[in-house]
Design an enzyme around this catalytic site. Sequence first.
Site, PDB file in Angstrom:
ATOM      1  N   TYR A  69      -4.457  14.625  -2.644  1.00 29.73           N
ATOM      2  CA  TYR A  69      -4.858  13.876  -1.449  1.00 29.73           C
ATOM      3  C   TYR A  69      -5.985  14.576  -0.698  1.00 29.73           C
ATOM      4  CZ  TYR A  69      -3.890  10.247   1.965  1.00 29.73           C
ATOM      5  OH  TYR A  69      -3.965   9.140   2.776  1.00 29.73           O
TER       6      TYR A  69
ATOM      7  N   HIS B  58       0.845  -1.202   0.000  1.00 32.27           N
ATOM      8  CA  HIS B  58       0.000   0.000   0.000  1.00 32.27           C
ATOM      9  C   HIS B  58       0.882   1.255   0.000  1.00 32.27           C
ATOM     10  CE1 HIS B  58      -3.575   2.440   1.429  1.00 32.27           C
ATOM     11  NE2 HIS B  58      -2.581   3.194   1.879  1.00 32.27           N
ATOM     12  N   GLU B  59       1.837   1.311   0.915  1.00 34.14           N
ATOM     13  CA  GLU B  59       2.684   2.512   1.004  1.00 34.14           C
ATOM     14  C   GLU B  59       3.542   2.679  -0.247  1.00 34.14           C
ATOM     15  OE1 GLU B  59       1.968   4.662   3.038  1.00 34.14           O
ATOM     16  OE2 GLU B  59       0.750   3.442   4.362  1.00 34.14           O
TER      17      GLU B  59
ATOM     18  N   GLU C   9      -5.908   6.445  -2.296  1.00 34.69           N
ATOM     19  CA  GLU C   9      -5.974   5.395  -1.274  1.00 34.69           C
ATOM     20  C   GLU C   9      -6.408   4.058  -1.880  1.00 34.69           C
ATOM     21  OE1 GLU C   9      -5.188   4.867   1.860  1.00 34.69           O
ATOM     22  OE2 GLU C   9      -4.145   6.765   1.696  1.00 34.69           O
TER      23      GLU C   9
ATOM     24  N   HIS D 195       1.582   4.095  -3.072  1.00 32.38           N
ATOM     25  CA  HIS D 195       1.414   5.558  -3.019  1.00 32.38           C
ATOM     26  C   HIS D 195       2.572   6.227  -3.769  1.00 32.38           C
ATOM     27  CE1 HIS D 195      -2.123   6.224  -0.647  1.00 32.38           C
ATOM     28  NE2 HIS D 195      -1.668   5.621   0.428  1.00 32.38           N
TER      29      HIS D 195
ATOM     30  N   ASP E  39      -9.919  13.551   7.958  1.00 31.76           N
ATOM     31  CA  ASP E  39      -9.203  12.574   7.125  1.00 31.76           C
ATOM     32  C   ASP E  39      -9.121  13.034   5.661  1.00 31.76           C
ATOM     33  OD1 ASP E  39      -7.944  10.161   6.399  1.00 31.76           O
ATOM     34  OD2 ASP E  39      -9.857   9.153   6.050  1.00 31.76           O
TER      35      ASP E  39
ATOM     36  N   HIS F 288      -9.718   7.724   3.504  1.00 29.98           N
ATOM     37  CA  HIS F 288      -9.642   6.317   3.900  1.00 29.98           C
ATOM     38  C   HIS F 288     -11.024   5.698   4.084  1.00 29.98           C
ATOM     39  CE1 HIS F 288      -5.658   7.865   5.114  1.00 29.98           C
ATOM     40  NE2 HIS F 288      -5.246   6.671   4.761  1.00 29.98           N
TER      41      HIS F 288
END
Lengths: 95, 367
Positions: free
Chosen positions: B201, B186-187, B210, B190, B283, B288
Amino acid sequence: MIVKIATSGGFAGIPAAGINKTVDVSSLPPPLQERVCRAFEPPKLKRLEKSGAPDTSVDRFNYAITVTDDAGEVHRYRLEESVLPAELIDLMDEM
Amino acid sequence: MFRVQGCTCRHDPLQCIIPPHMLRVLSIRAGGEVAKMARSLLDQSEKFRESRSEDAGTVMVPGKALPGAFVAAAMSAPAGLHDLHREIYDGENKAALPGKPVRSEGSPATGDAAVDAAYDNAKIVFDLYSDEFNRNSLDGKGLPLKATVHHRRDFNNAFWNGSQMVYGDGDGVIFRNFLELSVVAHEMSHGVVGFSGGLTYQGQSGALNESFADVFGALAVQRNIGQSAHEADWLIGKGILGPGINGAALRSMRAPGTAYSDGQLGQDPQPYHMDLFVNTSEDNGGVHINSGIPNHAFYLFSVLLGGNAWGAPGHIWYAALQSLNNPFASFADWAAETMEAATGLYGVRSLEFVFLRRAWKLVGISV
């Protein structure tokens, strides 16, 4: 002086997973008390808040910091983690 | 500079108004001066696109397959050897990055579980992008994979800071750690998004950022253990929640909103349909939360199609990201881009095209 730190966002996006602490600075040991008072001076936080450069990081926390000074005045700041100096973040973890 | 009807402007209005495909038709079918003008404008348009590409750095370049279209640089790179170079750092529970170097490419395991998981999982993700999508690291140009573990004290987070991955240890109560493969993928994904033109974002484009990271997090896990779309659990962050937390994972692509239900964490807030879209200022506008909608569309498409999700579904999502060129894309923009990608890769009456449209419709997005 009372410092309240709350975060939102992060990989999980869950408020409960973030940081949420309220610290009465007068209850801290004197050396730490002095460091916290210096680091959380409202003009310093104001400068950080205005320093937001284009941020390419994702999943980081956003910080809502509230400082109530000894005169009872309340100062509120919204800061992205990317603008916070590492020393300030370490201090938050230590508080 | 062009002068048209008394106006002076940097761009020829005709160039701005007439799309390239019309100019190409005019250059072929029209006669005399009109055809000449069309050819001239096409030449200028080509020069303008090249200049725009240079202005944008190396992220977006003119595509070869579709004249006039832009694709991310990694999409137009020739196939070849890709360079895996990992650098793992120990943050020593402090915030300064990157920290102390503890393991680099080719060096043996350290015995520190976090260091070794960051090292091993980075290769699995690198291989996914390299083998399946011919991408040379996160930037398409062999970027060294830097990661810091043991970031801060009891830190309940993992993030991409624009140039490296950062993993906390968790507090042991809410989170155990952040080095499970889907989180690492996931990271890193990005990073792929950022180097592919980026998705702002905030709001829907942030939720798409995301979602892309979750989709490729799931693909890294499924490919690593050889699971088809039907066999996979489609969980993101499986096993990272603390021992006392009532939940299977952080997010579920199969059933958004059901990953956890706990007294401390609350109920998983992810929607699976546009009717349940969450409007919030927290958020970054619920990036998310609302990512559950495109996540579920990808899951539905993969299951409708069958087989391996890193096959056609992954290729369509990857191609769509490379050609999107719209950092403020909405869910509808993204859905349309995936349909374009499906058409380009598999044809307009293909099963991929039909099932993809059905999947988007099932989450409330008509394309």
